[in-house]
Design a protein around this motif. Structure first.
Motif, PDB file in Angstrom:
ATOM      1  N   TYR A  60      35.195  41.400  37.643  1.00  0.00           N
ATOM      2  CA  TYR A  60      35.099  39.958  37.863  1.00  0.00           C
ATOM      3  C   TYR A  60      35.557  39.599  39.274  1.00  0.00           C
ATOM      4  O   TYR A  60      34.913  38.797  39.966  1.00  0.00           O
ATOM      5  N   GLY A  61      36.696  40.177  39.707  1.00  0.00           N
ATOM      6  CA  GLY A  61      37.213  39.890  41.041  1.00  0.00           C
ATOM      7  C   GLY A  61      36.221  40.303  42.120  1.00  0.00           C
ATOM      8  O   GLY A  61      35.985  39.555  43.081  1.00  0.00           O
ATOM      9  N   PHE A  62      35.636  41.469  41.972  1.00  0.00           N
ATOM     10  CA  PHE A  62      34.663  41.954  42.954  1.00  0.00           C
ATOM     11  C   PHE A  62      33.424  41.061  42.977  1.00  0.00           C
ATOM     12  O   PHE A  62      32.944  40.658  44.038  1.00  0.00           O
ATOM     13  N   TRP A  63      32.913  40.723  41.788  1.00  0.00           N
ATOM     14  CA  TRP A  63      31.716  39.893  41.692  1.00  0.00           C
ATOM     15  C   TRP A  63      31.962  38.502  42.284  1.00  0.00           C
ATOM     16  O   TRP A  63      31.117  37.949  42.991  1.00  0.00           O
ATOM     17  N   THR A  64      33.140  37.940  42.022  1.00  0.00           N
ATOM     18  CA  THR A  64      33.469  36.616  42.543  1.00  0.00           C
ATOM     19  C   THR A  64      33.533  36.628  44.069  1.00  0.00           C
ATOM     20  O   THR A  64      33.006  35.727  44.738  1.00  0.00           O
ATOM     21  N   ALA A  65      34.182  37.653  44.617  1.00  0.00           N
ATOM     22  CA  ALA A  65      34.304  37.751  46.071  1.00  0.00           C
ATOM     23  C   ALA A  65      32.937  37.887  46.735  1.00  0.00           C
ATOM     24  O   ALA A  65      32.662  37.271  47.763  1.00  0.00           O
ATOM     25  N   VAL A  66      32.055  38.703  46.127  1.00  0.00           N
ATOM     26  CA  VAL A  66      30.724  38.919  46.688  1.00  0.00           C
ATOM     27  C   VAL A  66      29.865  37.666  46.550  1.00  0.00           C
ATOM     28  O   VAL A  66      29.209  37.232  47.502  1.00  0.00           O
ATOM     29  N   SER A  67      29.873  37.060  45.346  1.00  0.00           N
ATOM     30  CA  SER A  67      29.015  35.899  45.102  1.00  0.00           C
ATOM     31  C   SER A  67      29.409  34.701  45.956  1.00  0.00           C
ATOM     32  O   SER A  67      28.563  33.903  46.356  1.00  0.00           O
ATOM     33  N   GLN A  68      30.723  34.571  46.240  1.00  0.00           N
ATOM     34  CA  GLN A  68      31.185  33.460  47.060  1.00  0.00           C
ATOM     35  C   GLN A  68      31.342  33.844  48.535  1.00  0.00           C
ATOM     36  O   GLN A  68      31.755  33.027  49.356  1.00  0.00           O
ATOM     37  N   ARG A  69      31.024  35.125  48.820  1.00  0.00           N
ATOM     38  CA  ARG A  69      31.146  35.644  50.189  1.00  0.00           C
ATOM     39  C   ARG A  69      32.523  35.348  50.761  1.00  0.00           C
ATOM     40  O   ARG A  69      32.674  34.869  51.883  1.00  0.00           O
ATOM     41  N   ASN A  70      33.513  35.638  49.938  1.00  0.00           N
ATOM     42  CA  ASN A  70      34.895  35.340  50.303  1.00  0.00           C
ATOM     43  C   ASN A  70      35.782  36.534  49.966  1.00  0.00           C
ATOM     44  O   ASN A  70      36.274  36.650  48.842  1.00  0.00           O
ATOM     45  N   PRO A  71      36.006  37.440  50.932  1.00  0.00           N
ATOM     46  CA  PRO A  71      36.820  38.628  50.656  1.00  0.00           C
ATOM     47  C   PRO A  71      38.272  38.307  50.306  1.00  0.00           C
ATOM     48  O   PRO A  71      38.974  39.134  49.717  1.00  0.00           O
ATOM     49  N   ASP A  72      38.728  37.084  50.645  1.00  0.00           N
ATOM     50  CA  ASP A  72      40.124  36.711  50.359  1.00  0.00           C
ATOM     51  C   ASP A  72      40.417  36.653  48.863  1.00  0.00           C
ATOM     52  O   ASP A  72      41.581  36.703  48.452  1.00  0.00           O
ATOM     53  N   ILE A  73      39.376  36.513  48.024  1.00  0.00           N
ATOM     54  CA  ILE A  73      39.628  36.397  46.587  1.00  0.00           C
ATOM     55  C   ILE A  73      39.255  37.672  45.823  1.00  0.00           C
ATOM     56  O   ILE A  73      39.087  37.652  44.618  1.00  0.00           O
ATOM     57  N   ALA A  74      39.134  38.784  46.557  1.00  0.00           N
ATOM     58  CA  ALA A  74      38.804  40.058  45.906  1.00  0.00           C
ATOM     59  C   ALA A  74      39.884  40.481  44.918  1.00  0.00           C
ATOM     60  O   ALA A  74      39.628  41.240  43.980  1.00  0.00           O
ATOM     61  N   LEU A  75      41.108  39.980  45.135  1.00  0.00           N
ATOM     62  CA  LEU A  75      42.212  40.328  44.235  1.00  0.00           C
ATOM     63  C   LEU A  75      42.290  39.415  43.014  1.00  0.00           C
ATOM     64  O   LEU A  75      43.253  39.490  42.255  1.00  0.00           O
TER      65      LEU A  75
END
Length: 330
Positions: free
Chosen positions: A285-300
């Motif tokens: 979920y964390g990886f998908w969210t970061a990719v879909s929002q193009r926001n590496p800050d939320i990869a965690l």
């Protein structure tokens, strides 16, 4: 709304060591207090930083600001104390959390909604926001169904009657009629009070006209202990009122047993499968969210969700087991 139509209000700010935020918050609340003719009561739980000095300096210049010492330190006790001291003859209590963000017309909208709906309590959606990487990830997790299980007050509402929400405004007559907050609760005191309000026939309205912003813990350790407390509070609520947890609360309950089960993976590898599945879902979920929002800050975000689930589950089970009657005790 004309001045004669405005009901009497009191704004209560429970706080502890909020020197970085309390001055700005009181300056933001001043115009609101003027419009509503309200006092602002800062109930301090024994701050060791400069919070009390900041509030005292402001109170010396602004007669609407009152500094109140909350010797019991808990937020629940802070609200109860403020109402007991200053609530007589006042229509509404407005609760403001010191570590949050509010629109300029926040209190005005709450009062308008209370009058328009006749609600005894007006609650709000709580959106989470962060600045550092860990805080942003925690915010992403807390704003998601994975992190909150779809809790209504964690998402924007169009306006509806609810069982529970983030506490914002309450009719003081209803608050005092049910006995106020239970001061044995350090967490989940709001949900516990909402249960008693509903049982007594009072109504809770979640407004869609305003909301607040919450700033989460900036470390995973702080996030864990926060949710450990939330889990304990929910278990106390369940035990006190003999409630059955909702499905969204029962799922995280499995996390602690799943982690314990994984400790026996040396006996058979299948013992680790539930843990691996849970971790895969969260991290995915964390990886998908970061990719879909193009926001590496939320990869965690997935890691934050795991910390939240685990802390909540551990807290719930510890409270539940601690409450079991011991043999030989009458």
């Amino acid at each position: 709304m004309t001045q004669t139509e405005i009901p009497s209000c009191m704004i209560v700010v429970p706080c502890l060591n909020e020197a970085a935020h309390i001055g700005a918050l009181l300056r933001e609340l001043h115009p609101t207090a003027e419009r509503l003719g309200a006092v602002i009561i800062v109930a301090d739980g024994g701050s060791t930083d400069s919070t009390r000095t900041i509030v005292a300096d402001i109170a010396a210049k602004d007669q609407r600001v009152i500094l109140l010492h909350n010797e019991k330190r808990l937020q629940s006790a802070a609200i109860n104390l403020a109402v007991a001291r200053f609530g007589e003859g006042v229509d509404y209590l407005i609760r403001i959390d010191a570590h949050g963000g509010y629109p300029a017309d926040y209190c005005d909208r709450l009062v308008e909604e209370a009058q328009a709906t006749g609600a005894d309590s007006v609650v709000v959606s709580m959106l989470t926001s962060g600045s550092g990487m860990v805080q942003k990830a925690a915010a992403a997790a807390q704003n998601s169904r994975l992190g909150t299980g779809g809790s209504k007050h964690r998402h924007l509402s169009a306006g509806e009657w609810v069982d529970h929400g983030h506490h914002a405004l309450m009719r003081i007559s209803a608050f005092t009629a049910v006995g106020g907050y239970d001061e044995t609760f350090s967490h989940n005191e709001d949900a516990e009070l909402d249960y008693r309000l509903r049982q007594a026939g009072y109504r809770i309205w979640m407004t869609g006209k305003t909301q607040m912003v919450y700033y989460p813990r900036s470390s995973l350790k702080g996030l864990y202990f926060q949710y450990l407390g939330y889990g304990r509070g929910r278990a106390k609520n369940v035990l006190k009122h003999r409630m059955i947890p909702k499905i969204r609360q029962m799922v995280p309950l499995l996390v602690f047993p799943v982690v314990l089960l994984a400790a026996f993976s040396f006996v058979h590898w299948l013992a680790a499968v539930p843990l691996l599945l849970w971790a895969s879902v969260c991290l995915g979920y964390g990886f998908w969210t970061a990719v879909s929002q193009r926001n590496p800050d939320i990869a965690l975000a997935g890691v934050s969700a795991m910390v939240m689930h685990f802390g909540w589950s551990v807290g719930f089970w510890l409270q539940l087991l601690a409450a079991r009657p011991q043999r030989g005790v009458a």
